[in-house]
Write a protein that holds these residues in place. Structure first.
Motif, PDB file in Angstrom:
ATOM      1  N   THR A 114      58.078 -46.994  45.965  1.00 18.18           N
ATOM      2  CA  THR A 114      58.442 -47.046  47.087  1.00 18.18           C
ATOM      3  C   THR A 114      57.512 -46.846  48.774  1.00 18.18           C
ATOM      4  OG1 THR A 114      59.838 -45.331  48.811  1.00 18.18           O
ATOM      5  CG2 THR A 114      60.751 -46.914  46.970  1.00 18.18           C
ATOM      6  N   GLY A 115      57.607 -47.372  49.282  1.00 19.19           N
ATOM      7  CA  GLY A 115      56.353 -47.109  50.478  1.00 19.19           C
ATOM      8  C   GLY A 115      54.767 -47.741  49.699  1.00 19.19           C
ATOM      9  N   SER A 116      54.205 -48.313  50.449  1.00 19.01           N
ATOM     10  CA  SER A 116      52.949 -48.558  50.671  1.00 19.01           C
ATOM     11  C   SER A 116      51.460 -47.481  51.334  1.00 19.01           C
ATOM     12  CB  SER A 116      52.706 -49.922  50.952  1.00 19.01           C
ATOM     13  OG  SER A 116      51.511 -50.683  51.347  1.00 19.01           O
ATOM     14  N   PRO A 117      51.021 -46.803  49.993  1.00 20.12           N
ATOM     15  CA  PRO A 117      50.143 -45.954  50.517  1.00 20.12           C
ATOM     16  C   PRO A 117      48.281 -46.521  51.232  1.00 20.12           C
ATOM     17  CG  PRO A 117      49.487 -45.942  48.848  1.00 20.12           C
ATOM     18  CD  PRO A 117      50.795 -47.222  48.729  1.00 20.12           C
ATOM     19  N   LEU A 118      47.824 -46.143  52.521  1.00 17.21           N
ATOM     20  CA  LEU A 118      46.380 -45.924  52.833  1.00 17.21           C
ATOM     21  C   LEU A 118      45.802 -44.701  51.812  1.00 17.21           C
ATOM     22  CD1 LEU A 118      44.798 -47.165  54.889  1.00 17.21           C
ATOM     23  CD2 LEU A 118      45.889 -45.613  56.631  1.00 17.21           C
ATOM     24  N   LEU A 119      44.342 -45.053  51.740  1.00 14.66           N
ATOM     25  CA  LEU A 119      43.229 -44.209  51.232  1.00 14.66           C
ATOM     26  C   LEU A 119      42.731 -44.628  52.085  1.00 14.66           C
ATOM     27  CD1 LEU A 119      43.773 -44.966  47.334  1.00 14.66           C
ATOM     28  CD2 LEU A 119      45.298 -43.709  48.808  1.00 14.66           C
ATOM     29  N   SER A 120      41.956 -42.922  52.576  1.00 17.99           N
ATOM     30  CA  SER A 120      40.589 -42.753  53.268  1.00 17.99           C
ATOM     31  C   SER A 120      39.361 -42.268  51.827  1.00 17.99           C
ATOM     32  CB  SER A 120      40.896 -42.127  54.104  1.00 17.99           C
ATOM     33  OG  SER A 120      41.340 -40.617  54.076  1.00 17.99           O
ATOM     34  N   TRP A 121      38.534 -42.561  51.873  1.00 17.61           N
ATOM     35  CA  TRP A 121      37.044 -42.165  50.814  1.00 17.61           C
ATOM     36  C   TRP A 121      36.868 -41.328  52.237  1.00 17.61           C
ATOM     37  CZ3 TRP A 121      34.828 -41.750  46.612  1.00 17.61           C
ATOM     38  CH2 TRP A 121      33.484 -41.743  46.582  1.00 17.61           C
ATOM     39  N   ASP A 122      36.282 -39.415  52.006  1.00 18.88           N
ATOM     40  CA  ASP A 122      35.303 -38.911  52.752  1.00 18.88           C
ATOM     41  C   ASP A 122      33.684 -38.896  51.747  1.00 18.88           C
ATOM     42  OD1 ASP A 122      35.302 -37.479  50.457  1.00 18.88           O
ATOM     43  OD2 ASP A 122      37.055 -35.745  51.148  1.00 18.88           O
ATOM     44  N   GLY A 123      33.254 -39.642  51.382  1.00 15.99           N
ATOM     45  CA  GLY A 123      32.359 -39.423  50.849  1.00 15.99           C
ATOM     46  C   GLY A 123      32.100 -38.896  48.864  1.00 15.99           C
ATOM     47  N   ALA A 124      32.874 -37.812  48.740  1.00 18.03           N
ATOM     48  CA  ALA A 124      33.602 -38.072  47.397  1.00 18.03           C
ATOM     49  C   ALA A 124      34.829 -38.320  46.987  1.00 18.03           C
ATOM     50  CB  ALA A 124      33.361 -36.172  48.247  1.00 18.03           C
ATOM     51  N   THR A 125      35.786 -38.348  47.863  1.00 16.23           N
ATOM     52  CA  THR A 125      36.958 -39.129  47.025  1.00 16.23           C
ATOM     53  C   THR A 125      38.242 -39.536  47.573  1.00 16.23           C
ATOM     54  OG1 THR A 125      38.795 -37.843  45.511  1.00 16.23           O
ATOM     55  CG2 THR A 125      38.223 -37.381  47.438  1.00 16.23           C
ATOM     56  N   TRP A 126      38.891 -40.300  47.101  1.00 15.41           N
ATOM     57  CA  TRP A 126      40.247 -41.109  47.636  1.00 15.41           C
ATOM     58  C   TRP A 126      41.318 -40.592  48.115  1.00 15.41           C
ATOM     59  CZ3 TRP A 126      39.609 -45.349  49.947  1.00 15.41           C
ATOM     60  CH2 TRP A 126      38.061 -46.752  49.421  1.00 15.41           C
ATOM     61  N   GLU A 128      44.972 -39.992  50.480  1.00 15.53           N
ATOM     62  CA  GLU A 128      46.221 -40.073  51.008  1.00 15.53           C
ATOM     63  C   GLU A 128      46.201 -40.119  52.485  1.00 15.53           C
ATOM     64  OE1 GLU A 128      49.730 -40.884  50.168  1.00 15.53           O
ATOM     65  OE2 GLU A 128      49.860 -41.527  47.877  1.00 15.53           O
ATOM     66  N   ALA A 129      46.265 -41.338  53.057  1.00 13.08           N
ATOM     67  CA  ALA A 129      46.299 -41.360  54.684  1.00 13.08           C
ATOM     68  C   ALA A 129      47.813 -40.620  55.272  1.00 13.08           C
ATOM     69  CB  ALA A 129      45.001 -41.599  55.638  1.00 13.08           C
ATOM     70  N   THR A 130      47.981 -40.265  56.698  1.00 11.51           N
ATOM     71  CA  THR A 130      48.932 -40.754  56.998  1.00 11.51           C
ATOM     72  C   THR A 130      49.213 -41.774  58.295  1.00 11.51           C
ATOM     73  OG1 THR A 130      48.471 -38.957  58.908  1.00 11.51           O
ATOM     74  CG2 THR A 130      50.458 -38.045  57.039  1.00 11.51           C
ATOM     75  N   PHE A 131      50.017 -42.413  58.507  1.00 13.81           N
ATOM     76  CA  PHE A 131      50.245 -43.486  59.064  1.00 13.81           C
ATOM     77  C   PHE A 131      51.849 -43.490  59.888  1.00 13.81           C
ATOM     78  CE2 PHE A 131      50.284 -45.515  55.122  1.00 13.81           C
ATOM     79  CZ  PHE A 131      51.559 -46.764  55.910  1.00 13.81           C
ATOM     80  N   GLU A 168      41.763 -45.754  63.855  1.00 18.75           N
ATOM     81  CA  GLU A 168      41.038 -44.815  64.046  1.00 18.75           C
ATOM     82  C   GLU A 168      40.737 -44.504  62.914  1.00 18.75           C
ATOM     83  OE1 GLU A 168      39.599 -43.580  67.453  1.00 18.75           O
ATOM     84  OE2 GLU A 168      39.034 -45.709  68.885  1.00 18.75           O
ATOM     85  N   GLY A 169      41.539 -43.995  62.413  1.00 18.05           N
ATOM     86  CA  GLY A 169      41.843 -43.113  61.518  1.00 18.05           C
ATOM     87  C   GLY A 169      43.031 -41.430  62.059  1.00 18.05           C
ATOM     88  N   GLN A 170      42.747 -41.479  63.093  1.00 17.89           N
ATOM     89  CA  GLN A 170      44.249 -40.376  63.244  1.00 17.89           C
ATOM     90  C   GLN A 170      44.810 -40.950  63.936  1.00 17.89           C
ATOM     91  OE1 GLN A 170      43.175 -37.527  62.813  1.00 17.89           O
ATOM     92  NE2 GLN A 170      41.233 -38.295  61.795  1.00 17.89           N
ATOM     93  N   GLU A 171      44.745 -41.905  65.328  1.00 19.93           N
ATOM     94  CA  GLU A 171      45.869 -42.626  65.922  1.00 19.93           C
ATOM     95  C   GLU A 171      46.040 -43.778  64.763  1.00 19.93           C
ATOM     96  OE1 GLU A 171      44.965 -42.178  69.682  1.00 19.93           O
ATOM     97  OE2 GLU A 171      45.364 -40.093  69.265  1.00 19.93           O
ATOM     98  N   TRP A 172      47.500 -44.537  64.870  1.00 22.78           N
ATOM     99  CA  TRP A 172      47.924 -45.955  64.307  1.00 22.78           C
ATOM    100  C   TRP A 172      48.380 -46.123  65.274  1.00 22.78           C
ATOM    101  CZ3 TRP A 172      44.319 -47.632  60.844  1.00 22.78           C
ATOM    102  CH2 TRP A 172      43.656 -46.582  60.249  1.00 22.78           C
ATOM    103  N   GLN A 173      48.546 -47.435  65.621  1.00 22.51           N
ATOM    104  CA  GLN A 173      49.632 -48.724  66.472  1.00 22.51           C
ATOM    105  C   GLN A 173      50.108 -49.861  65.042  1.00 22.51           C
ATOM    106  OE1 GLN A 173      48.359 -49.816  69.690  1.00 22.51           O
ATOM    107  NE2 GLN A 173      50.794 -50.095  70.784  1.00 22.51           N
ATOM    108  N   TRP A 174      50.979 -50.646  65.505  1.00 23.24           N
ATOM    109  CA  TRP A 174      51.827 -51.207  64.945  1.00 23.24           C
ATOM    110  C   TRP A 174      51.800 -52.254  66.150  1.00 23.24           C
ATOM    111  CZ3 TRP A 174      51.964 -52.814  59.639  1.00 23.24           C
ATOM    112  CH2 TRP A 174      51.959 -51.359  58.728  1.00 23.24           C
ATOM    113  N   LEU A 175      50.974 -53.082  66.055  1.00 19.01           N
ATOM    114  CA  LEU A 175      50.628 -54.149  66.994  1.00 19.01           C
ATOM    115  C   LEU A 175      52.125 -55.046  66.994  1.00 19.01           C
ATOM    116  CD1 LEU A 175      46.774 -55.458  66.698  1.00 19.01           C
ATOM    117  CD2 LEU A 175      47.926 -53.301  68.205  1.00 19.01           C
ATOM    118  N   ASP A 176      52.254 -56.123  67.875  1.00 11.39           N
ATOM    119  CA  ASP A 176      53.042 -57.123  68.142  1.00 11.39           C
ATOM    120  C   ASP A 176      53.542 -58.343  66.855  1.00 11.39           C
ATOM    121  OD1 ASP A 176      53.740 -56.521  70.650  1.00 11.39           O
ATOM    122  OD2 ASP A 176      52.758 -58.185  71.410  1.00 11.39           O
TER     123      ASP A 176
END
Length: 369
Positions: A114-126, A128-131, A168-176
């Motif tokens: 369940t759910g839907s993940p967000l992935l971040s790339w750091d230059g070497a690997t993918w 999961e990121a939190t949001f 921006e990668g650290q702080e996230w906001q769901w818009l209207d």
């Protein structure tokens, strides 16, 4: 989900087709580029380029029939594609990707659970990121875009409504919420840091119509792109009176997998006009602009002639059919096309046949300067 992304997606537009000056199909110097290492059936669904030496492509591999496969990610280093290890993750498909530099890219994925993940790339690997909403069963992340300022825009849904997730990668906001009921967002596109476009489909009671909307602090929803089971696969805006939308009209019923009709629509600030495409059965999947921001390349699939990949290219005021390289794949199917920043080059990605079953493999083409 009303429309489908991949072999059947689409839009329909109200007025009848306007005749366009379509030249005889021609070949331009698109070249197939090997994308080795994936397990059939495999396909690349989206591509993003940061420059001629760096690009990312994502999709799925190891799919057999109706069974789910696993996520696939590839990296371009300026000379070759290499497969990125995703064995530490548990995703059945990566649906979109965006990035601006070697140490910063983003992808959204379809989970095994369940759910839907967000992935971040750091230059070497993918990884999961939190949001906000991570792990919630009703959260879906469908597409992602990143601007030069590294602001990230993600289209999806939460709480039963289509929305944008911004951060921006650290702080996230769901818009209207998007003020449209029963909507699905398949693409998010940045025109400028404060102007974001989305596309997808919306329920019309007996099927679905194409959806295009703009976010610039508030939502502006364009009139529905009306048709018979129509969804918009991609959108490109060169200004408020110059918006192009591509997709496929599924039409009336039919057996599973029946090909639809390609749709190309133009918004002039007042209404949608449907343009001739040059072939009648197939799909249009992606659209890319040139260095001046004008829509210039469209990726497609011509059901009636599958010997090569199919594009539309805009030269001055007319769209013309352009064919890809001969004998590069059994029957190439393109899912996406993108420009390479700072150049006149373009990439496209897809699969070696329109059927996501073995022995279909991941496929890429490149148009060099």
């Amino acid at each position: 989900m009303a429309g489908a992304i991949g072999t059947v997606s689409g839009i329909a537009l109200g007025p009848p087709p306007a005749q366009a000056d379509l030249a005889t199909p021609r070949t331009q110097e698109w070249q197939a580029v090997p994308a080795p290492g994936s397990t059939p059936a495999a396909q690349l669904r989206r591509i993003a380029a940061a420059g001629p030496q760096l690009a990312w492509a994502v999709g799925e591999e190891g799919r057999v029939g109706a069974s789910q496969g696993r996520g696939l990610a590839m990296l371009w280093n300026g000379s070759a594609w290499t497969k990125t290890d995703l064995s530490h993750l548990n995703h059945t498909r990566l649906t979109d990707v965006a990035g601006v530099c070697a140490a910063s890219a983003w992808s959204v994925a379809q989970p095994a659970g369940t759910g839907s993940p967000l992935l971040s790339w750091d230059g070497a690997t993918w990884r999961e990121a939190t949001f906000p909403g991570l792990g919630e069963s009703d959260v879906r992340l469908n597409a992602v875009a990143v601007g030069p300022d590294r602001q990230v825009w993600i289209s999806g849904s939460r709480g039963g409504a289509a929305r944008l997730l911004h951060g921006e990668g650290q702080e996230w906001q769901w818009l209207d919420p998007l003020p449209v009921e029963s909507a699905n967002l398949y693409r998010v596109v940045l025109r400028s840091p404060g102007e974001v476009w989305v596309s997808g489909d919306q329920s019309n009671g007996g099927g679905w119509s194409g959806l295009v909307a703009r976010w610039d602090g508030t939502w502006t929803v364009l009139p529905p792109v009306a048709g018979l089971r129509l969804g918009i696969a991609d959108v490109h805006s060169a200004g408020p009176d110059d918006v192009w939308a591509v997709g496929t009209e599924a039409g009336i019923g039919g057996p599973p997998g029946r090909p639809g009709n390609p749709v190309l629509g133009h918004w002039d600030g007042t209404s949608w006009t449907r343009e001739e495409v040059g072939f009648t059965v197939g799909s249009l999947s992606g659209i890319a602009g040139d260095a001046q921001g004008r829509a210039t390349w469209i990726s497609g699939w011509n059901y009636q002639d599958q010997s090569r990949s199919t594009y539309l290219h805009r030269d001055e005021s007319a769209w013309t059919v352009v064919r890809g390289p001969a004998e590069a794949a059994p029957a190439p199917y393109l899912n996406d096309v993108t420009s390479v920043p700072g150049t006149t080059e373009f990439w496209s990605v897809g699969m070696t046949s329109p059927t996501p079953a073995p022995p279909t493999e991941a496929y890429t083409e490149r148009l060099e300067a």
